[in-house]
Motif scaffolding. Structure first.
Motif, short mmCIF file in Angstrom:
data_model
loop_
_atom_site.label_atom_id
_atom_site.label_comp_id
_atom_site.label_asym_id
_atom_site.label_seq_id
_atom_site.Cartn_x
_atom_site.Cartn_y
_atom_site.Cartn_z
N LYS A 47 -32.00 10.28 16.75
CA LYS A 47 -31.87 8.90 17.64
C LYS A 47 -30.21 8.88 17.80
O LYS A 47 -30.02 8.38 19.16
N VAL A 48 -29.40 9.33 17.27
CA VAL A 48 -27.91 9.09 17.43
C VAL A 48 -27.59 10.57 18.06
O VAL A 48 -26.22 10.86 18.08
N ASN A 49 -28.34 11.38 18.50
CA ASN A 49 -27.79 12.72 19.00
C ASN A 49 -27.06 13.72 18.37
O ASN A 49 -26.04 14.15 18.76
N LEU A 50 -27.34 13.83 17.08
CA LEU A 50 -26.79 14.58 16.14
C LEU A 50 -27.69 15.72 15.79
O LEU A 50 -28.94 15.67 16.01
N ALA A 51 -27.13 17.03 15.60
CA ALA A 51 -28.13 18.34 15.35
C ALA A 51 -28.94 17.88 14.16
O ALA A 51 -28.67 17.71 13.08
N VAL A 52 -30.18 18.24 14.53
CA VAL A 52 -31.34 18.19 13.36
C VAL A 52 -31.20 18.93 12.23
O VAL A 52 -31.10 18.83 10.88
N ARG A 53 -30.90 20.25 12.54
CA ARG A 53 -30.67 21.39 11.84
C ARG A 53 -29.21 21.59 11.46
O ARG A 53 -28.33 21.88 12.46
N GLN A 54 -28.87 21.50 10.04
CA GLN A 54 -27.61 21.91 9.72
C GLN A 54 -27.44 22.90 8.62
O GLN A 54 -27.32 22.35 7.24
N PRO A 55 -27.77 24.14 8.73
CA PRO A 55 -28.10 25.17 7.65
C PRO A 55 -26.59 25.12 6.77
O PRO A 55 -26.90 25.83 5.56
N GLU A 56 -25.58 24.97 7.31
CA GLU A 56 -24.42 24.97 6.38
C GLU A 56 -24.42 23.94 5.20
O GLU A 56 -23.77 24.32 4.34
N ARG A 57 -25.06 22.76 5.60
CA ARG A 57 -25.17 21.90 4.54
C ARG A 57 -26.14 22.41 3.27
O ARG A 57 -25.94 22.32 2.11
N VAL A 114 -26.49 25.76 2.60
CA VAL A 114 -25.60 26.61 1.96
C VAL A 114 -24.67 26.03 0.91
O VAL A 114 -24.55 26.41 -0.31
N SER A 115 -24.09 25.02 1.13
CA SER A 115 -23.16 24.25 0.25
C SER A 115 -23.83 23.54 -0.83
O SER A 115 -23.43 23.64 -2.17
N MET A 116 -25.14 22.99 -0.65
CA MET A 116 -25.79 22.50 -1.55
C MET A 116 -26.20 23.38 -2.78
O MET A 116 -26.17 23.13 -3.94
N LYS A 117 -26.51 24.74 -2.43
CA LYS A 117 -27.08 25.49 -3.08
C LYS A 117 -25.77 26.01 -3.91
O LYS A 117 -26.12 26.38 -5.28
N ALA A 118 -24.77 26.04 -3.38
CA ALA A 118 -23.57 26.62 -4.39
C ALA A 118 -23.16 25.60 -5.22
O ALA A 118 -22.82 25.73 -6.36
N ASN A 119 -23.35 24.20 -4.86
CA ASN A 119 -23.21 23.26 -5.68
C ASN A 119 -24.16 23.10 -7.11
O ASN A 119 -23.85 22.70 -8.22
N LEU A 120 -25.36 23.26 -6.71
CA LEU A 120 -26.55 23.18 -7.73
C LEU A 120 -26.35 24.63 -8.68
O LEU A 120 -26.37 24.52 -9.88
N LYS A 121 -25.90 25.58 -8.11
CA LYS A 121 -25.48 26.70 -8.96
C LYS A 121 -24.43 26.62 -9.89
O LYS A 121 -24.50 26.94 -11.24
N ALA A 122 -23.27 25.93 -9.50
CA ALA A 122 -22.37 25.49 -10.43
C ALA A 122 -22.78 24.40 -11.35
O ALA A 122 -22.44 24.48 -12.54
N ASP A 123 -23.56 23.60 -11.04
CA ASP A 123 -24.03 22.59 -11.92
C ASP A 123 -24.93 22.84 -13.02
O ASP A 123 -24.87 22.56 -14.26
N TYR A 124 -25.86 24.04 -12.66
CA TYR A 124 -26.92 24.34 -13.79
C TYR A 124 -26.14 25.79 -14.24
O TYR A 124 -27.13 26.72 -14.81
N ARG A 125 -24.94 26.08 -13.98
CA ARG A 125 -24.43 27.50 -14.76
C ARG A 125 -24.90 27.70 -16.19
O ARG A 125 -24.99 28.82 -16.47
N GLN A 126 -24.60 26.45 -16.77
CA GLN A 126 -24.88 26.43 -18.26
C GLN A 126 -26.23 26.55 -18.73
O GLN A 126 -26.49 26.57 -19.99
#
Length: 269
Positions: free
Chosen positions: A212-222, A224-236
């Motif tokens: 609706k606001v003309n932003l890219a629907v697909r944002q693969p970099e997000r 990648v960032s989410m997976k990195a954060n999850l791996k850090a959070d669940y490292r232990q």
């Protein structure tokens, strides 16, 4: 296999399905059934809403205490009222008895939905959502205190719950503890899929807004960032590995994109 009890008592929050499940257990097991609320009404000569209205909750609890003492030697299945555990004397009576006490554990959302549909619960009618939630928090550990075993009810029909409980006391059951754990796994699996469905719904809403606001629907970099954060959070956490995160997030992305594509083809995005 666990020795078959003379008395099986079901406890749980109002709307947990104790009466329905109790009747089904009695039917499957060909035993007698006692509903404590009905027993109280017979003793008082009036309905429970009438008792609450004319005599108050304190008087209701006194009647309940007397009926609980009689119920622990009942030869069959007993369904208790939701507030039975708030009385310390009731809890002690249940714990001191030879009856097997099973806590039917559900979730708050499903319980409220059933109670609103019922429309006959005096406490729900007079309490705010916050006070109702506080009552839930107060009672849960008390149910745990008196229960010999906990059976999860989320996503299960009364017949399924009853069959699980009946199996505990038959040659078909491996072990009561094992059956209880499997019941918990079943409930968790359903919660996982409910959460996935909700997540995909939110993702589709986000995609629609971006369109609706003309932003890219697909944002693969997000992703990648989410997976990195999850791996850090669940490292232990030994139960959550990087491979598991990669696999689950890839599956979620695949299904989310498929739903988005369907929306695009339907002209909804």
């Amino acid at each position: 296999m666990t020795e078959e009890p003379q008395t099986l008592i079901l406890v749980g929050f109002m709307g947990a399905g104790k009466t329905t499940v109790g009747r089904e257990i009695a039917r499957q097991h060909q035993s007698q059934f006692l509903d404590l609320d009905l027993a109280i009404e017979q003793k008082a000569g009036m309905t429970i809403p009438e008792i609450f209205k004319s005599e108050g909750e304190a008087h209701f609890r006194q009647l309940e205490e007397a009926v609980v003492k009689e119920s622990v030697t009942f030869p069959g299945v007993v369904a208790t009222g939701g507030g039975v555990v708030e009385n310390e004397k009731n809890r002690q009576t249940l714990k001191d008895s030879d009856a097997v006490v099973i806590y039917l554990h559900g979730n708050l959302e499903g319980t409220i939905g059933r109670l609103l549909a019922d429309g006959q619960r005096p406490l729900l009618q007079k309490e705010s959502t916050i006070s109702f939630f506080k009552r839930w928090q107060k009672r849960d550990p008390l149910y745990q205190e008196v229960a010999d075993y906990v059976v999860e009810t989320v996503g299960k029909t009364p017949a399924r719950i009853a069959a699980e409980i009946v199996a505990l006391f038959s040659g078909q059951a491996d072990d009561l503890t094992l059956t209880t754990l499997r019941s918990q796994i079943d409930a968790l699996d359903r919660q996982i899929f409910d959460t996935i469905a909700e997540r995909i719904g939110v993702v589709r809403a986000v995609a629609a807004y971006k369109q609706k606001v003309n932003l890219a629907v697909r944002q693969p970099e997000r992703m990648v960032s989410m997976k990195a954060n999850l791996k850090a959070d669940y490292r232990q956490n030994d139960n959550i590995t990087d491979d598991l995160i990669d696999a689950l997030m890839a599956t979620l992305l695949e299904y989310s994109m498929a739903r988005e594509e369907e929306d695009i083809q339907k002209g909804q995005l």
